[in-house]
Motif scaffolding. Structure first.
Motif, short mmCIF file in Angstrom:
data_model
loop_
_atom_site.label_atom_id
_atom_site.label_comp_id
_atom_site.label_asym_id
_atom_site.label_seq_id
_atom_site.Cartn_x
_atom_site.Cartn_y
_atom_site.Cartn_z
N LEU A 284 42.49 31.84 35.37
CA LEU A 284 42.48 33.31 35.93
C LEU A 284 42.17 34.17 34.90
O LEU A 284 42.71 33.97 33.85
N THR A 285 41.35 35.18 35.23
CA THR A 285 41.12 36.03 34.39
C THR A 285 42.40 37.38 34.55
O THR A 285 42.95 37.48 35.86
N GLU A 287 41.63 40.34 35.74
CA GLU A 287 41.14 41.13 36.80
C GLU A 287 41.75 40.25 38.12
O GLU A 287 42.20 40.78 39.05
N ASP A 288 41.54 38.70 37.94
CA ASP A 288 42.19 37.98 39.19
C ASP A 288 43.63 38.22 39.19
O ASP A 288 44.07 38.61 40.40
N ARG A 289 44.40 38.19 38.14
CA ARG A 289 45.77 38.51 38.23
C ARG A 289 46.07 39.84 38.87
O ARG A 289 47.19 39.88 39.60
N ASN A 291 44.50 41.66 40.81
CA ASN A 291 44.26 41.74 42.20
C ASN A 291 45.28 40.86 43.13
O ASN A 291 45.44 41.28 44.25
N MET A 292 45.74 39.77 42.24
CA MET A 292 46.81 38.96 42.96
C MET A 292 48.25 39.77 42.91
O MET A 292 48.98 39.22 44.18
N SER A 309 48.45 29.84 43.48
CA SER A 309 46.95 30.20 43.88
C SER A 309 45.89 28.93 43.34
O SER A 309 45.04 28.75 43.86
#
Length: 368
Positions: A284-285, A287-289, A291-292, A309
């Motif tokens: 996960l990046t 940015e991914d984290r 958004n989550m 996830s």
């Protein structure tokens, strides 16, 4: 001729089947037949030895529910004489990341933690630097199973909260340029923030050294959480398989989030297998984290979202019924040391899910 019973509203009629074909009416059975059938069934129930059924099954038929410290020697590996999961192979290892920060208050906390659970006279727990030395010397003869390190965010104000760039993941000193004189601190190259990025950066660090140094599990805990190390060793031996069988495992004191529909490990202490830490920190990046995450940054709940996830099935271990640590009433040094003196009262046995708490607040649309 074989009798055949056909139901009627006024009772039963007996009919006989003829080999020549056809059904022939015979005598009519009165409704008394139903009564007799009921009495026969009742007699069968009366004949059951209810006292025997209600009698508890001998404890030896079940795993021991309570493993009190005072009976450690007697109950060690006594779960139906189970063989420890690490028996005959590499012993399971777990990295403890004790979250700390700068300042005199937290420096003092590190001192009395060193005096208590990480400072016991047991070679199975040691500083991370000592564990690395043993593994580099010979991984087959390494004695330490539980390396520990204090996790401190030491990046300047220009650094992100969540590490996700090409800069080094760790630095040599804290933000005041102080050097780790005890040799048991890890300085992350991020800005300090307990709710946003520090935990994921720590698990990224743990995963980055995990495979090289045979670390099977990575644990995050607060510096006001007190661990009973003997029960921790027993938990590791009894419940946590070593590599390569430690796949997608995550655990802690179970808590829940309504908005994300998951159960997660409460922030006082939770752990995950190294592959999960790699997924959270490397796959996960940042940015991914972001958004989550929940709208309100909440470190432990957000971590649960990141973990679940993962496209593979996560094996979550709710340790509410076997909690080998204390978190409440350990805020001051005096409370912490008194709790250490009373550590024989562990493990704690709490409710698996605190339904009254969740139902009360969720029904009012309060909470995550």
């Amino acid at each position: 001729m074989a009798p055949l019973l056909l139901s009627k509203s006024q009772g039963f009629k007996v009919r006989h089947y003829s080999e020549r074909g056809g059904l022939h009416h015979s005598k009519k059975l009165p409704g008394l037949a139903i009564v007799l059938l009921g009495l026969a069934m009742l007699a069968g129930l009366v004949s059951v030895d209810w006292q025997r059924i209600d009698r508890p099954v001998p404890m030896k038929s079940f795993p021991l529910t309570y493993r009190e410290l005072s009976r450690m020697e007697e109950n060690l590996h006594a779960y139906n004489n189970e063989t420890p999961l690490g028996f005959g192979s590499a012993r399971t290892s777990m990295l403890l990341g004790i979250f700390s920060t700068n300042g005199a208050k937290y420096r003092n906390r590190r001192e009395y933690i060193r005096d208590t659970y990480v400072g016991i006279d047991d070679p199975r727990i040691c500083k991370l630097s000592e564990y690395i030395r043993q593994v580099e010397d010979n991984p087959l003869t390494a004695i330490c199973q539980v390396p520990y390190t204090f996790i401190i965010a030491a990046g300047g104000s220009d650094r992100p909260y969540d590490h996700d760039d090409s800069e080094p993941l760790t630095v040599d000193t804290d933000t005041l340029s102080d050097v780790d004189s005890e040799g048991d601190c890890t300085y992350l190259n991020i800005r300090e923030s307990m709710e946003d990025g520090k935990s994921t950066s720590f698990f990224k660090f743990g995963a980055s050294i995990g495979k090289k140094y045979n670390i099977d599990y990575i644990t995050k805990l607060d510096d006001d959480t007190l661990v009973n190390p003997l029960l921790l060793f027993q938990f590791i031996e009894d419940e946590l398989p070593p590599a390569p069988f430690n796949r997608r495992i995550y655990g802690g004191r179970g808590w829940m989030t309504r908005s994300k529909n998951i159960m997660y490990g409460a922030g006082q202490l939770y752990f995950m297998s190294t592959d999960v830490a790699h997924y959270v920190g490397h796959t996960l990046t940042a940015e991914d984290r972001k958004n989550m995450s929940h709208d309100r940054k909440t470190e432990d709940a957000d971590m649960g979202v990141f973990v679940f996830s993962n496209p593979g099935p996560i094996k979550f271990m709710n340790l509410a019924l076997n909690q080998w640590w204390i978190h409440h009433e350990t805020k001051t040094e005096d409370q912490f040391r008194r709790a250490w003196d009373k550590r024989g009262g562990l493990p704690l046995h709490e409710r698996s899910i605190v339904w009254d708490h969740f139902c009360k607040y969720w029904s009012l649309n309060i909470g995550m």
